[in-house]
Scaffold this active site. Structure first.
Site, PDB file in Angstrom:
ATOM      1  N   HIS A   1      -5.742  -6.563  -1.805  1.00 53.28           N
ATOM      2  CA  HIS A   1      -4.739  -5.609  -1.348  1.00 53.28           C
ATOM      3  C   HIS A   1      -3.559  -6.314  -0.668  1.00 53.28           C
ATOM      4  CE1 HIS A   1      -3.803  -1.426  -0.940  1.00 53.28           C
ATOM      5  NE2 HIS A   1      -3.735  -1.449   0.379  1.00 53.28           N
TER       6      HIS A   1
ATOM      7  N   SER B   1       0.844  -1.184   0.000  1.00 52.86           N
ATOM      8  CA  SER B   1       0.000   0.000   0.000  1.00 52.86           C
ATOM      9  C   SER B   1       0.890   1.249   0.000  1.00 52.86           C
ATOM     10  CB  SER B   1      -0.956  -0.045   1.196  1.00 52.86           C
ATOM     11  OG  SER B   1      -2.038   0.821   1.012  1.00 52.86           O
TER      12      SER B   1
ATOM     13  N   ASP C   1      -8.508  -5.481  -5.986  1.00 52.01           N
ATOM     14  CA  ASP C   1      -8.165  -4.374  -5.102  1.00 52.01           C
ATOM     15  C   ASP C   1      -8.460  -3.056  -5.817  1.00 52.01           C
ATOM     16  OD1 ASP C   1      -7.031  -2.553  -3.350  1.00 52.01           O
ATOM     17  OD2 ASP C   1      -4.958  -3.100  -3.843  1.00 52.01           O
TER      18      ASP C   1
END
Length: 506
Positions: free
Chosen positions: A463, A187, A438
């Protein structure tokens, strides 16, 4: 209640979690209990995964004002259980910390722990400045967060310089100056890992950037992409599920506008008595968004406890014939998957703005440099139709911090435009992993750029699923993703050791 601002400023919401109140913009994170990873490496408790240490870090790497030389204690976690040591130049794997307490990320990054025996690697998880225990100004969070003058030292460039400074000092102290460093992150941490490799190639020989939306800036990626992917996730499970959610916003609005309508909604969604219920739409939007993000093929506990394939489970709840035509009962069943899978909650407090992992600094970052455009919803979207509004962000940031965002800074500092051509010219040794379920994958690198800048794309992935602790239930495609990542990193290390040997022979 105004639907238009339901998903306003998603990027202010962090890459992980937020809800936007319909009465004001709020910064809220869902309650989350960090799961204990499977006991695959003979660690009986989370504390045995690592030791906690601190490094005296400089406040400002880029100026020479007297205040720049102030210092703070930066936390890092270290695991040397399998390290081969400096005599063999064994590698050092560094996790570039995200916007929160570093334990949260360490405990959810099993890939590093599980590959440490293979690579004989030293593991380092560095906490991002202004988060967790790594607070400048004497560790006083209230002072550090008090105004834009103190928060001005919170930025991605300062964080990357922190990481470089700490790594270089640590290698010196360990007499491991020739041990190669590989950066890892997921991320925002994945963005930092990729940028770290590009900005500090003399410190890190490569980077694994998982679910890193480095192209979510300056209209490189469509502002509709984020919500389009969430829409497709739900629609791919059930057309009826998609239609129920899509049509529910108007029904919620109409009910709220009736006399006693809020009480009807509070009862339908089991909202706690002392809660206003005004955040209902944001609360539901949060559930759909983060369920799509963490649509993992096995049970998980990253944001909230969730079953395997939680989007499918949400749609099963919505499609349950027992709920008949009762839209609110259907939505309650779906939201219950995200907020109450354990079954422990008796009511929901929508106004709860607790921040269990200390993620609040992201609001500042999203008001200064992390101007990620994710708020557009087209006519097909599961969310109400809306346009990206930069003006709303500016208004909020002026109100909150008395500053204006710099929407072009990230692409100026790190690039992003014409990335295929630019990185092919000067970059190397980066893996970009993205799972197409995602919503952040729309801003990720989805095609190989060169022989050493490689995109690994998983159609069923969510994710940073590749960085999670593995389980016996992992599907074949996920095991293959990890196998490929290990192979590529092994190749980087082999090339490094060959070049080190060649230089020694000169």
């Amino acid at each position: 209640m105004e639907i238009r601002i339901l998903l306003l400023l998603y990027s202010i919401s962090l890459l992980y979690s937020t809800a936007i109140s319909t009465s004001k913009i709020t910064h809220r994170f869902p309650s989350s209990i960090v799961a204990q990873p499977e006991n695959k490496l003979s660690f009986s408790t989370k504390t045995e995964l690592y030791d906690e240490k601190f490094f005296t870090q400089i406040l400002d790497h880029f100026n020479f004002h007297p205040q720049s030389y102030q210092t703070f204690q930066q936390r890092y976690l270290i695991n040397d259980k399998y390290w081969g040591g400096p005599n063999t130049n064994a590698p050092i794997f560094v996790y570039t910390g995200n916007e929160g307490e570093i334990e949260w990320f360490a405990q959810n990054t099993g890939f590093l722990f599980e590959t440490a025996p293979l690579f004989k690697s030293l593991l380092i998880f560095i906490e991002h400045r202004f988060y967790g225990k790594s607070i400048p100004f004497g560790g006083d969070k209230e002072k550090a967060y008090s105004n834009s003058s103190t928060l001005g030292y919170l930025s991605s460039t300062q964080a990357l310089a922190d990481y470089a400074t700490l790594i270089i000092d640590l290698k010196h102290n360990l007499s491991a100056t020739d041990s190669p460093v590989v950066a890892f992150g997921g991320s925002y941490g994945g963005m930092l890992a990729a940028w770290f490799r590009l900005k500090y190639p003399h410190v890190a020989i490569g980077a694994l950037a998982s679910s890193a939306p480095i192209l979510n800036f300056e209209n490189i990626t469509s502002p509709y992409s984020f919500n389009n992917i969430i829409t497709q996730d739900f629609r791919s499970e059930s057309e009826n599920c998609y239609k129920v959610i899509k049509g529910s916003w108007q029904e919620i609005e109409e009910t709220a506008a009736k006399p006693g309508g809020m009480e009807i909604l509070k009862k339908a969604f089991r909202i706690c008595k002392n809660d206003s219920g005004n955040s209902l739409e944001g609360w539901l939007g949060t559930a759909y968004t983060y369920t799509a993000m963490t649509d993992y093929p096995t049970t998980s506990n990253f944001l909230n406890p969730l079953p395997a394939y939680p989007v499918k489970e949400m749609c099963k709840a919505i499609d349950d014939p027992k709920t008949g035509n009762n839209t609110f009962e259907k939505l309650y069943g779906a939201a219950n998957i995200y907020y109450n899978y354990t079954g422990n909650a008796t009511c929901f407090n929508l106004d709860d703005d607790s921040d269990p992992h200390g993620l609040g600094g992201w609001t500042w970052q999203a008001c200064t440099e992390m101007i990620m455009q994710t708020d557009g919803s087209n006519a097909e979207s599961i969310f109400p139709e809306s346009e990206e509004s930069y003006e709303d962000r500016v208004e909020f940031c002026n109100y909150e911090f008395k500053i204006e965002p710099r929407p072009y800074w990230i692409t100026t500092e790190f690039g992003g435009h014409n990335i295929q051509r630019v990185l092919k010219r000067f970059g190397s040794n980066i893996i970009f992993f993205n799972g197409l379920r995602d919503p952040w994958s729309g801003g990720g690198v989805l095609k190989d750029i060169s022989k050493s800048i490689i995109a690994i794309v998983a159609k069923e992935g969510a994710h940073h699923v590749d960085l999670r602790f593995s389980t016996d239930e992992d599907p074949k495609w996920l095991r293959e993703v990890r196998r490929r990542e290990v192979h590529i990193i092994s190749k980087w290390l082999s090339q490094y050791y060959h070049s080190l040997a060649d230089s020694s022979n000169e």
